[in-house]
Design a protein around this motif. Structure first.
Motif, PDB file in Angstrom:
ATOM      1  N   ALA A 252       0.831  -1.213   0.000  1.00 33.52           N
ATOM      2  CA  ALA A 252       0.000   0.000   0.000  1.00 33.52           C
ATOM      3  C   ALA A 252       0.857   1.251   0.000  1.00 33.52           C
ATOM      4  CB  ALA A 252      -0.928  -0.009   1.213  1.00 33.52           C
ATOM      5  N   ALA A 253       1.904   1.254   0.815  1.00 31.43           N
ATOM      6  CA  ALA A 253       2.789   2.418   0.883  1.00 31.43           C
ATOM      7  C   ALA A 253       3.552   2.620  -0.420  1.00 31.43           C
ATOM      8  CB  ALA A 253       3.758   2.258   2.049  1.00 31.43           C
ATOM      9  N   ARG A 254       4.013   1.533  -1.008  1.00 32.48           N
ATOM     10  CA  ARG A 254       4.817   1.644  -2.234  1.00 32.48           C
ATOM     11  C   ARG A 254       4.011   2.166  -3.415  1.00 32.48           C
ATOM     12  NH1 ARG A 254       6.588  -4.266  -1.565  1.00 32.48           N
ATOM     13  NH2 ARG A 254       8.214  -4.180   0.037  1.00 32.48           N
TER      14      ARG A 254
ATOM     15  N   GLY B  51      -5.103   3.740   1.640  1.00 28.70           N
ATOM     16  CA  GLY B  51      -5.206   3.160   2.967  1.00 28.70           C
ATOM     17  C   GLY B  51      -4.930   1.675   2.981  1.00 28.70           C
ATOM     18  N   ILE B  52      -4.979   1.118   4.188  1.00 24.94           N
ATOM     19  CA  ILE B  52      -4.782  -0.315   4.382  1.00 24.94           C
ATOM     20  C   ILE B  52      -5.912  -0.870   5.235  1.00 24.94           C
ATOM     21  CG2 ILE B  52      -2.282  -0.193   4.159  1.00 24.94           C
ATOM     22  CD1 ILE B  52      -2.042  -0.288   7.168  1.00 24.94           C
TER      23      ILE B  52
ATOM     24  N   GLN C 239       2.271   3.051  12.516  1.00 26.85           N
ATOM     25  CA  GLN C 239       3.152   3.260  11.377  1.00 26.85           C
ATOM     26  C   GLN C 239       2.519   4.070  10.250  1.00 26.85           C
ATOM     27  OE1 GLN C 239       5.812   0.131   9.898  1.00 26.85           O
ATOM     28  NE2 GLN C 239       4.842  -1.258  11.371  1.00 26.85           N
ATOM     29  N   TYR C 240       1.217   3.920  10.049  1.00 25.68           N
ATOM     30  CA  TYR C 240       0.628   4.423   8.805  1.00 25.68           C
ATOM     31  C   TYR C 240      -0.495   5.444   8.948  1.00 25.68           C
ATOM     32  CZ  TYR C 240       3.087   0.381   6.856  1.00 25.68           C
ATOM     33  OH  TYR C 240       4.055  -0.530   6.510  1.00 25.68           O
ATOM     34  N   GLN C 241      -1.151   5.540  10.110  1.00 25.64           N
ATOM     35  CA  GLN C 241      -2.359   6.351  10.164  1.00 25.64           C
ATOM     36  C   GLN C 241      -2.098   7.848   9.987  1.00 25.64           C
ATOM     37  OE1 GLN C 241      -4.919   6.388  13.740  1.00 25.64           O
ATOM     38  NE2 GLN C 241      -6.578   5.633  12.444  1.00 25.64           N
ATOM     39  N   ASN C 242      -0.864   8.275  10.168  1.00 25.63           N
ATOM     40  CA  ASN C 242      -0.557   9.687   9.956  1.00 25.63           C
ATOM     41  C   ASN C 242      -0.537  10.063   8.475  1.00 25.63           C
ATOM     42  OD1 ASN C 242       1.813   8.232   9.426  1.00 25.63           O
ATOM     43  ND2 ASN C 242       3.135   9.934  10.023  1.00 25.63           N
TER      44      ASN C 242
ATOM     45  N   GLY D 260      -8.107   0.828   8.352  1.00 29.42           N
ATOM     46  CA  GLY D 260      -9.370   0.227   8.767  1.00 29.42           C
ATOM     47  C   GLY D 260      -9.167  -1.133   9.383  1.00 29.42           C
ATOM     48  N   SER D 261     -10.146  -1.586  10.136  1.00 24.24           N
ATOM     49  CA  SER D 261     -10.028  -2.848  10.871  1.00 24.24           C
ATOM     50  C   SER D 261     -11.146  -3.812  10.513  1.00 24.24           C
ATOM     51  CB  SER D 261     -10.069  -2.592  12.379  1.00 24.24           C
ATOM     52  OG  SER D 261     -10.038  -3.804  13.102  1.00 24.24           O
TER      53      SER D 261
END
Length: 218
Positions: free
Chosen positions: A76-78, A83-84, A99-102, A107-108
């Motif tokens: 997702a980042a690449r 989002g993830i 690590q990623y929400q900023n 989502g869960s």
């Protein structure tokens, strides 16, 4: 009082040929309102999934839908996804949020009881998902997901997504619970389904459900 309208979330299917999925997804997102597209890894290795997800994510984003990658945060980042989706335990969710929400949506999923849902909700994900990818193979939504989604939408501020069944009418069944989003996969991407027509029909049902809720609350 204007009741907020439930919106459609698409889950891309377990089809290995990305060109086939991409063609169906393009028709779907071109046909009407789609809030987001969740792209599961379906057991692919990371390199294969990265190519798969990049192609589908681009289609979603160009149509104005958020692209959410399930099962592979680094992918997702690449690829610059929006989002993830974390379908794991609280520790995995906490780690993803840290690590990623900023910089992207987190989502869960994975909540099958109220207690688990509340525990995951304490981490403050951007949404809670009730259902399991690939298990929308019965006409009606799973009763547990309807029960949890109804309760969550009434009690908790974090938005939730509830998985529909395989019958298009189940879109309205979910919308009538008051949840913010309804997820569809088989309804749109099933064999012999016109993806564009399915999205148009889904949005018509969501409009009807919103109008009905507005009437009942006025």
């Amino acid at each position: 009082m204007q009741t907020e309208r439930c919106r459609l979330v698409l889950i891309t299917p377990d089809i290995a040929t990305v060109a086939d999925v991409a063609e169906r997804l393009q028709r779907a997102v071109d046909a009407g309102d789609v809030a987001s597209v969740i792209i599961p890894d379906w057991g692919m290795d990371e390199d294969q999934f990265q190519d798969h997800a990049a192609a589908l994510s681009k289609i979603a984003q160009e149509a104005g839908a958020a692209s959410l990658i399930a099962g592979a945060p680094r992918v997702a980042a690449r690829i610059g996804a929006d989002g993830i989706h974390v379908d794991g335990n609280r520790l995995e969710l906490d780690d993803a949020i840290r690590q990623y929400q900023n910089r992207m949506i987190v989502g869960s999923g994975g909540a099958r009881t109220r207690d688990v849902a509340l525990d995951l909700g304490e981490a403050q994900p951007d949404y809670m998902f009730f259902g399991r990818f690939g298990y929308d193979n019965t006409p009606e939504p799973h009763p547990r997901n309807i029960t949890l989604g109804t309760w969550w939408a009434q009690m908790i501020e974090v938005p939730c997504i509830v998985m529909a069944g395989s019958d298009p009418a189940s879109i309205r069944t979910v919308a009538e619970t008051g949840t913010e989003f309804v997820a569809a996969s088989q309804i749109v991407f099933g064999s012999d389904v016109d993806a564009a027509e399915a999205v148009r029909n889904a949005n018509n049902m969501l409009d009807q459900a919103a109008a009905s809720r507005t009437e009942s609350e006025s």
